[in-house]
Design an enzyme around this catalytic site. Structure first.
Site, mmCIF file in Angstrom:
data_model
loop_
_atom_site.group_PDB
_atom_site.id
_atom_site.type_symbol
_atom_site.label_atom_id
_atom_site.label_comp_id
_atom_site.label_asym_id
_atom_site.label_seq_id
_atom_site.Cartn_x
_atom_site.Cartn_y
_atom_site.Cartn_z
ATOM 1 N N CYS A 164 -4.185 -12.163 9.769
ATOM 2 C CA CYS A 164 -3.468 -12.998 8.811
ATOM 3 C C CYS A 164 -3.161 -14.373 9.414
ATOM 4 O O CYS A 164 -2.414 -14.457 10.407
ATOM 5 C CB CYS A 164 -2.175 -12.285 8.402
ATOM 6 S SG CYS A 164 -0.953 -13.304 7.597
ATOM 7 N N CYS A 167 0.498 -15.117 9.761
ATOM 8 C CA CYS A 167 1.104 -14.277 10.803
ATOM 9 C C CYS A 167 0.836 -14.861 12.179
ATOM 10 O O CYS A 167 1.712 -14.875 13.047
ATOM 11 C CB CYS A 167 0.561 -12.859 10.717
ATOM 12 S SG CYS A 167 0.756 -12.072 9.105
#
Length: 240
Positions: A164, A167
């Site tokens: 991600c 992330c």
């Protein structure tokens, strides 16, 4: 009158640009999750489901009937898209709506008539408990997760994925807080797609998601990116 011509031309250009932008924005609008599910179910066997993530992500978890559609370059895109029907509906997903949005735009530009993204992406699909074909197992149980929260300190849980982008951008901030506030805060990182049952139970529908606990109770929660200052403010509010 001659002086009005450039102004008129400018106004026409502005109107055209605004119109194009409005059309593009309209195309980018996402359905509600409920409307998406209804459309997917209605499409039945005609649904062409594309996973816009990396092949290794696809292997871990993917929707039933989906095909891996990670495009490396223009030639690859043309080769893969040629296998699809431009007349049948296409449904696309990635972790959120980043890579799926890029692929959706490319397919529309290539002449595909009906292209729809999963609103919120695979993270929302899994967080809402929808089924996936998986090779990762269920991961932590709720009891095991609850046991990990026991601490005299505040506990900051970071639900994310190594794939991600958001992330990854958040990781240095979380690591910094873990180091700088080790005396007051316990940091736990959870790989969401390896803990699908837990994600479903906790209602984590977007990555990254931060959850702050005090005495095993949720005192703060944030979906999406958060600045260091924002996280520190939440932590300070619980230590005063």
């Amino acid at each position: 009158m001659k002086n009005l011509r450039p102004l008129g031309t400018l106004l026409l250009a502005l109107i055209f640009t605004t119109s194009v932008f409005a059309q593009q924005s309209k195309k980018r609008e996402l359905l509600s999750f409920e409307a998406f599910e209804a459309k997917l179910n209605a499409a039945g066997k005609n649904a062409q489901i594309l996973d816009a993530r990396l092949p290794e992500e696809y292997v871990q978890n993917h929707l039933e009937g989906a095909v891996s559609f990670s495009i490396a370059d223009k030639t690859d895109f043309e080769k893969q898209s040629a296998k699809l029907s431009k007349e049948k509906p296409v449904f696309i997903y990635s972790i959120g709506n980043g890579r799926s949005g890029v692929l959706a735009a490319d397919l529309r530009a290539a002449g595909f008539k009906d292209v729809t993204e999963i609103p919120g992406g695979l993270s929302k699909w899994i967080g809402l408990g929808r089924p996936v074909i998986s090779t990762t197992g269920k991961g932590l149980s709720r009891d095991e997760y609850t046991a990990s929260l026991k601490s005299d300190k505040l506990v900051l849980v970071d639900f994310g994925s190594r794939y991600c982008p958001g992330c990854k951008r958040l990781d240095p901030t979380i690591d910094s807080i873990k180091t700088e506030q080790a005396a007051n805060v316990k940091v736990i990182k959870i790989e969401a797609y390896e803990n699908k049952s837990l994600v479903k139970e906790l209602g984590v529908v977007g990555l990254p998601t931060l959850i702050l606990y005090k005495n095993n109770e949720v005192v703060w929660q944030k979906k999406g990116g958060a600045s260091k200052a924002e996280i520190e403010k939440a932590l300070k509010g619980q230590t005063l």
